[in-house]
Design a protein around this motif. Sequence first.
Motif, PDB file in Angstrom:
ATOM      1  N   HIS A 283      46.360  57.052  -3.311  1.00 44.05           N
ATOM      2  CA  HIS A 283      45.166  57.203  -4.130  1.00 44.05           C
ATOM      3  C   HIS A 283      45.423  57.171  -5.634  1.00 44.05           C
ATOM      4  N   VAL A 284      46.666  57.390  -6.049  1.00 45.84           N
ATOM      5  CA  VAL A 284      46.985  57.354  -7.473  1.00 45.84           C
ATOM      6  C   VAL A 284      47.705  56.059  -7.840  1.00 45.84           C
TER       7      VAL A 284
ATOM      8  N   ALA B 243      41.371  65.627  -9.535  1.00 48.05           N
ATOM      9  CA  ALA B 243      40.074  65.287  -8.947  1.00 48.05           C
ATOM     10  C   ALA B 243      40.222  64.254  -7.835  1.00 48.05           C
ATOM     11  N   ALA B 244      41.127  63.284  -8.047  1.00 52.44           N
ATOM     12  CA  ALA B 244      41.318  62.229  -7.047  1.00 52.44           C
ATOM     13  C   ALA B 244      41.944  62.765  -5.770  1.00 52.44           C
ATOM     14  N   LEU B 245      42.706  63.855  -5.884  1.00 53.79           N
ATOM     15  CA  LEU B 245      43.442  64.369  -4.729  1.00 53.79           C
ATOM     16  C   LEU B 245      42.844  65.643  -4.143  1.00 53.79           C
ATOM     17  N   ALA B 246      41.875  66.221  -4.823  1.00 59.62           N
ATOM     18  CA  ALA B 246      41.354  67.516  -4.382  1.00 59.62           C
ATOM     19  C   ALA B 246      40.866  67.474  -2.936  1.00 59.62           C
ATOM     20  N   GLU B 247      40.173  66.425  -2.557  1.00 59.66           N
ATOM     21  CA  GLU B 247      39.650  66.304  -1.190  1.00 59.66           C
ATOM     22  C   GLU B 247      40.269  65.130  -0.436  1.00 59.66           C
ATOM     23  N   ALA B 248      41.283  64.505  -1.006  1.00 60.18           N
ATOM     24  CA  ALA B 248      41.908  63.345  -0.342  1.00 60.18           C
ATOM     25  C   ALA B 248      42.521  63.763   0.984  1.00 60.18           C
TER      26      ALA B 248
ATOM     27  N   GLY C  85      52.576  68.909 -11.488  1.00 55.09           N
ATOM     28  CA  GLY C  85      52.379  68.292 -10.187  1.00 55.09           C
ATOM     29  C   GLY C  85      51.264  67.267 -10.206  1.00 55.09           C
ATOM     30  N   VAL C  86      51.385  66.258  -9.347  1.00 56.47           N
ATOM     31  CA  VAL C  86      50.369  65.214  -9.307  1.00 56.47           C
ATOM     32  C   VAL C  86      49.016  65.790  -8.920  1.00 56.47           C
ATOM     33  N   ASP C  87      49.013  66.904  -8.142  1.00 56.29           N
ATOM     34  CA  ASP C  87      47.756  67.518  -7.742  1.00 56.29           C
ATOM     35  C   ASP C  87      47.527  68.854  -8.457  1.00 56.29           C
ATOM     36  N   ASP C  88      48.252  69.077  -9.544  1.00 56.87           N
ATOM     37  CA  ASP C  88      48.072  70.281 -10.345  1.00 56.87           C
ATOM     38  C   ASP C  88      46.653  70.312 -10.926  1.00 56.87           C
ATOM     39  N   PRO C  89      46.017  71.477 -10.953  1.00 59.75           N
ATOM     40  CA  PRO C  89      44.671  71.556 -11.541  1.00 59.75           C
ATOM     41  C   PRO C  89      44.621  71.099 -12.996  1.00 59.75           C
ATOM     42  N   GLU C  90      45.741  71.248 -13.715  1.00 59.72           N
ATOM     43  CA  GLU C  90      45.758  70.817 -15.115  1.00 59.72           C
ATOM     44  C   GLU C  90      45.955  69.313 -15.274  1.00 59.72           C
ATOM     45  N   GLY C  91      46.308  68.627 -14.204  1.00 54.52           N
ATOM     46  CA  GLY C  91      46.678  67.222 -14.303  1.00 54.52           C
ATOM     47  C   GLY C  91      45.506  66.267 -14.180  1.00 54.52           C
TER      48      GLY C  91
END
Length: 367
Positions: A206-207, A113-118, A103-109
């Motif tokens: 954001h990506v 970081a860019a999407l964590a608080e977006a 996933g684009v917001d997967d923790p492994e991806g």
Amino acid sequence: MITWREGTVREQLPGWSGVVVVAVDTPAGETRALAYPDVVGIPEPGDRVLLNVTALERGLGTGGYAVVVALPDRPAAWPAVDAAAPGHLVKARYTPMQTMVLGVDDPEGEHHAALAEADDLAGLPVVAADLHSALPAVLAGLRLERPDANVVYVMTDGGALPAAFSRTCAQLRAAGWLSAVVTVGQAYGGDLEAVTVHTALLAARHVVGADVVVVAQGPGNLGTGTRWGFSGVSAGEALNAAATLGGRGVAALRVSEADERGRHRGLSHHSATAYGRVLARPADVPVPRGRTGRPATDECLGLVRGQVAELVGRASHLRAVDVPVDGLLDALGDVPVSLSTMGRGLAEDPASFLASAVAGRHAASLT
């Protein structure tokens, strides 16, 4: 219920990006079938294949294809599995064809970081449409004003689940009309994978750095002839998500001058319900203005203007915006894909494509 069929691959046929098409000999005769290499591998002549023919047998709008489920006798053809690969989003969950993606917001991806608080789209224009066939028409109107726009398509899961099924997307990507495809919910196979429309929109902003986002279900849609029983209600839900995140909603109308069904003639009841009842946040409703020189089309668009006025009168969150149709028919004639909606092309139902094109033209004015 699944209807199965077994057969032997006779030959490979022309396909498109992400899809292999094969001719399969079965006890019932020759059948064309789609195979998704990332899911089942690449069938070759002589392979025994297991087919899902459920939709084909019912004569549903699948393009006349069966779907290859497995190549049971040739494990070497199966996609390689890396148990250590990152990603834990399961799409088509708990079906026999579930698949795992990053996933684009997967923790492994790389984008976590860019999407964590977006949480903000900063006024990004978001065009929502009922049908997948609206996508190239929206882009035609957009590119007439902003040919350099960075456009992202968010594909929801109301229709086809594999993004690869869409030849439209493949051709638009090849032509440079789309920067990225983001698949949402149970849909999969986009350039980016998202859990919800919200994360898909944030990823587009954001990506990918989108100037405009178009949200619509994949090819195919489900309708029951009832007020609420159709997959296009997701268009209203998508615009609610856009407004929640600070985007600028643009409601592309489903319109027809040729549909034999009264509920879709002029302004479709799908648009009236999705935008008038499901959508609860502010959004613009672009309405075609001007004359095309085609009497039937101009009559239909005149009817639509009256229907939209009634809709906006009942739904205070909607704002009708007149958008000129000048130059749009020529622009629609130059799209790099074959325009088709419910089996009708531009010549048979120009009002349908014009209604989508004005949504793109209006979105361009908001960038």
